[in-house]
Design a protein around this motif. Structure first.
Motif, PDB file in Angstrom:
ATOM      1  N   LYS A 280      36.814  36.189  43.984  1.00 15.19           N
ATOM      2  CA  LYS A 280      36.350  36.768  42.723  1.00 15.19           C
ATOM      3  C   LYS A 280      37.144  38.030  42.387  1.00 15.19           C
ATOM      4  CE  LYS A 280      31.581  35.103  42.893  1.00 15.19           C
ATOM      5  NZ  LYS A 280      30.161  35.507  42.962  1.00 15.19           N
ATOM      6  N   ALA A 281      37.429  38.833  43.391  1.00 15.33           N
ATOM      7  CA  ALA A 281      38.194  40.063  43.169  1.00 15.33           C
ATOM      8  C   ALA A 281      39.619  39.746  42.714  1.00 15.33           C
ATOM      9  CB  ALA A 281      38.214  40.904  44.437  1.00 15.33           C
ATOM     10  N   LYS A 282      40.200  38.686  43.235  1.00 19.77           N
ATOM     11  CA  LYS A 282      41.554  38.310  42.827  1.00 19.77           C
ATOM     12  C   LYS A 282      41.582  37.875  41.364  1.00 19.77           C
ATOM     13  CE  LYS A 282      43.493  37.389  47.285  1.00 19.77           C
ATOM     14  NZ  LYS A 282      44.489  36.722  48.033  1.00 19.77           N
ATOM     15  N   VAL A 283      40.542  37.194  40.922  1.00 17.12           N
ATOM     16  CA  VAL A 283      40.444  36.820  39.507  1.00 17.12           C
ATOM     17  C   VAL A 283      40.407  38.081  38.645  1.00 17.12           C
ATOM     18  CG1 VAL A 283      38.917  35.785  37.769  1.00 17.12           C
ATOM     19  CG2 VAL A 283      39.358  34.573  39.916  1.00 17.12           C
ATOM     20  N   LEU A 284      39.622  39.070  39.072  1.00 20.02           N
ATOM     21  CA  LEU A 284      39.566  40.329  38.328  1.00 20.02           C
ATOM     22  C   LEU A 284      40.916  41.039  38.342  1.00 20.02           C
ATOM     23  CD1 LEU A 284      36.169  42.075  39.118  1.00 20.02           C
ATOM     24  CD2 LEU A 284      36.897  40.906  37.059  1.00 20.02           C
TER      25      LEU A 284
ATOM     26  N   TYR B  23      44.817  48.516  15.974  1.00 22.01           N
ATOM     27  CA  TYR B  23      43.354  48.547  16.072  1.00 22.01           C
ATOM     28  C   TYR B  23      42.833  47.314  16.808  1.00 22.01           C
ATOM     29  CZ  TYR B  23      38.450  48.889  14.810  1.00 22.01           C
ATOM     30  OH  TYR B  23      37.079  48.962  14.866  1.00 22.01           O
ATOM     31  N   ASP B  24      43.290  46.143  16.394  1.00 23.94           N
ATOM     32  CA  ASP B  24      42.798  44.904  17.000  1.00 23.94           C
ATOM     33  C   ASP B  24      43.145  44.819  18.485  1.00 23.94           C
ATOM     34  OD1 ASP B  24      41.684  44.156  14.575  1.00 23.94           O
ATOM     35  OD2 ASP B  24      43.304  42.751  14.071  1.00 23.94           O
ATOM     36  N   LEU B  25      44.344  45.243  18.852  1.00 18.85           N
ATOM     37  CA  LEU B  25      44.741  45.206  20.256  1.00 18.85           C
ATOM     38  C   LEU B  25      43.947  46.220  21.065  1.00 18.85           C
ATOM     39  CD1 LEU B  25      46.523  43.925  22.387  1.00 18.85           C
ATOM     40  CD2 LEU B  25      48.344  45.504  21.736  1.00 18.85           C
ATOM     41  N   PHE B  26      43.739  47.403  20.515  1.00 22.54           N
ATOM     42  CA  PHE B  26      42.929  48.415  21.190  1.00 22.54           C
ATOM     43  C   PHE B  26      41.528  47.865  21.440  1.00 22.54           C
ATOM     44  CE2 PHE B  26      41.631  52.483  22.538  1.00 22.54           C
ATOM     45  CZ  PHE B  26      42.698  53.352  22.524  1.00 22.54           C
ATOM     46  N   ASP B  27      40.947  47.248  20.416  1.00 23.62           N
ATOM     47  CA  ASP B  27      39.608  46.665  20.524  1.00 23.62           C
ATOM     48  C   ASP B  27      39.581  45.555  21.574  1.00 23.62           C
ATOM     49  OD1 ASP B  27      36.839  46.490  19.508  1.00 23.62           O
ATOM     50  OD2 ASP B  27      37.491  44.512  18.807  1.00 23.62           O
ATOM     51  N   GLU B  28      40.594  44.708  21.573  1.00 21.36           N
ATOM     52  CA  GLU B  28      40.658  43.619  22.557  1.00 21.36           C
ATOM     53  C   GLU B  28      40.722  44.177  23.977  1.00 21.36           C
ATOM     54  OE1 GLU B  28      43.613  39.956  23.895  1.00 21.36           O
ATOM     55  OE2 GLU B  28      43.998  40.982  22.000  1.00 21.36           O
ATOM     56  N   ILE B  29      41.517  45.201  24.174  1.00 22.33           N
ATOM     57  CA  ILE B  29      41.640  45.798  25.501  1.00 22.33           C
ATOM     58  C   ILE B  29      40.313  46.386  25.952  1.00 22.33           C
ATOM     59  CG2 ILE B  29      42.714  47.678  26.801  1.00 22.33           C
ATOM     60  CD1 ILE B  29      45.280  47.133  25.133  1.00 22.33           C
ATOM     61  N   ILE B  30      39.614  47.049  25.046  1.00 24.19           N
ATOM     62  CA  ILE B  30      38.315  47.631  25.385  1.00 24.19           C
ATOM     63  C   ILE B  30      37.337  46.542  25.816  1.00 24.19           C
ATOM     64  CG2 ILE B  30      36.267  48.784  24.437  1.00 24.19           C
ATOM     65  CD1 ILE B  30      38.604  50.638  25.076  1.00 24.19           C
ATOM     66  N   GLU B  31      37.273  45.458  25.054  1.00 24.65           N
ATOM     67  CA  GLU B  31      36.354  44.374  25.399  1.00 24.65           C
ATOM     68  C   GLU B  31      36.701  43.754  26.750  1.00 24.65           C
ATOM     69  OE1 GLU B  31      33.468  43.744  23.859  1.00 24.65           O
ATOM     70  OE2 GLU B  31      34.071  45.478  22.657  1.00 24.65           O
ATOM     71  N   GLU B  32      37.983  43.543  26.995  1.00 23.59           N
ATOM     72  CA  GLU B  32      38.418  42.995  28.284  1.00 23.59           C
ATOM     73  C   GLU B  32      38.076  43.958  29.422  1.00 23.59           C
ATOM     74  OE1 GLU B  32      39.714  39.964  29.027  1.00 23.59           O
ATOM     75  OE2 GLU B  32      39.440  39.396  26.927  1.00 23.59           O
ATOM     76  N   ALA B  33      38.270  45.246  29.194  1.00 23.34           N
ATOM     77  CA  ALA B  33      37.969  46.246  30.220  1.00 23.34           C
ATOM     78  C   ALA B  33      36.475  46.280  30.523  1.00 23.34           C
ATOM     79  CB  ALA B  33      38.461  47.617  29.781  1.00 23.34           C
ATOM     80  N   LYS B  34      35.647  46.152  29.492  1.00 18.93           N
ATOM     81  CA  LYS B  34      34.196  46.104  29.706  1.00 18.93           C
ATOM     82  C   LYS B  34      33.826  44.900  30.567  1.00 18.93           C
ATOM     83  CE  LYS B  34      32.694  48.279  25.404  1.00 18.93           C
ATOM     84  NZ  LYS B  34      31.990  48.036  24.130  1.00 18.93           N
TER      85      LYS B  34
ATOM     86  N   TRP C  65      32.065  45.047  34.226  1.00 25.59           N
ATOM     87  CA  TRP C  65      30.815  44.351  34.529  1.00 25.59           C
ATOM     88  C   TRP C  65      30.996  43.427  35.730  1.00 25.59           C
ATOM     89  CZ3 TRP C  65      25.919  44.781  34.084  1.00 25.59           C
ATOM     90  CH2 TRP C  65      25.082  43.689  34.249  1.00 25.59           C
ATOM     91  N   GLU C  66      32.057  42.646  35.729  1.00 25.76           N
ATOM     92  CA  GLU C  66      32.315  41.731  36.839  1.00 25.76           C
ATOM     93  C   GLU C  66      32.579  42.502  38.132  1.00 25.76           C
ATOM     94  OE1 GLU C  66      31.940  38.393  36.968  1.00 25.76           O
ATOM     95  OE2 GLU C  66      31.152  38.659  34.941  1.00 25.76           O
ATOM     96  N   GLY C  67      33.297  43.617  38.031  1.00 26.40           N
ATOM     97  CA  GLY C  67      33.547  44.450  39.207  1.00 26.40           C
ATOM     98  C   GLY C  67      32.253  44.999  39.789  1.00 26.40           C
ATOM     99  N   ALA C  68      31.353  45.405  38.908  1.00 25.60           N
ATOM    100  CA  ALA C  68      30.062  45.911  39.381  1.00 25.60           C
ATOM    101  C   ALA C  68      29.279  44.812  40.094  1.00 25.60           C
ATOM    102  CB  ALA C  68      29.257  46.460  38.204  1.00 25.60           C
ATOM    103  N   LYS C  69      29.321  43.610  39.557  1.00 23.67           N
ATOM    104  CA  LYS C  69      28.612  42.503  40.213  1.00 23.67           C
ATOM    105  C   LYS C  69      29.219  42.197  41.585  1.00 23.67           C
ATOM    106  CE  LYS C  69      28.591  39.201  37.083  1.00 23.67           C
ATOM    107  NZ  LYS C  69      28.316  38.161  36.083  1.00 23.67           N
TER     108      LYS C  69
END
Length: 191
Positions: free
Chosen positions: A152-156, A90-101, A105-109
């Protein structure tokens, strides 16, 4: 392994509604935070729970934010080792979701910045035509801006690679759960 990363990115982009269960079963709220579909399995994030539903047979696995495990709406009694697996999953799934969000967001910017760069280049053409600003100046300025966006894209990209590593760990945990929790192991569709 990449399929989980793709799923998680898709989850951060999708919002749907779902109904509640009957009174004699584990009750779910009607609010669904995220939903996606992968290989015949619907995955919902609903009020802090992760819910997997096999589309062919309607079987479900739910992990609540309190690390309770329900298989087909029945609470599964877990020993200490099984409980730890569920908690880690559960915790890892949640962490992955937050990182993906965050990546989304950064990709959209970055995408918006790329569009602005295109408009800036168009404006630069007019500047070249009507001022002493020449094509070398325009090319230099555009390259500078493009280099900044590329950095910035390389960081993502590095962040996405980290998520992929986390997704591999999540897949390993799913297999461990199938081996150690009989109710999960009996499900043919569990990852």
């Amino acid at each position: 392994m990449k399929k989980i990363a793709v799923v998680l990115l898709a989850l951060s982009l999708t919002v749907l509604l779902a109904g509640s269960a009957t009174a004699d079963r584990h009750i779910h709220s009607v609010h669904v935070d995220h939903h996606t579909h992968l290989n015949g399995v619907d995955i919902y994030f609903e009020d802090g729970s992760i819910i997997f539903t096999d589309c062919e047979f309607g079987e479900t696995v739910e992990i609540t934010e309190d690390y309770e495990l329900y298989v087909n709406d029945r609470l599964v009694e877990l020993d200490e080792n099984q409980q730890q697996l569920v908690r880690e999953y559960y915790d890892l799934f949640d962490e992955i979701i937050e990182e993906a969000k965050d990546i989304g967001w950064e990709g959209a910017k970055i995408g918006v910045s790329g569009a602005k760069l295109g408009l800036k280049a168009l404006g630069g053409l007019f500047k070249v035509i009507f001022t002493s600003y020449d094509s070398d100046d325009l090319e230099r300025d555009m390259e500078r801006e493009a280099d900044r966006l590329e950095a910035k894209a390389k960081v993502l990209e590095r962040k996405a690679e980290q998520i992929e590593d986390l997704a591999e760990d999540l897949e390993d945990l799913a297999y461990d759960m199938a081996e150690d929790i009989p109710e999960i192991g009996e499900l043919d569709w569990w990852f």
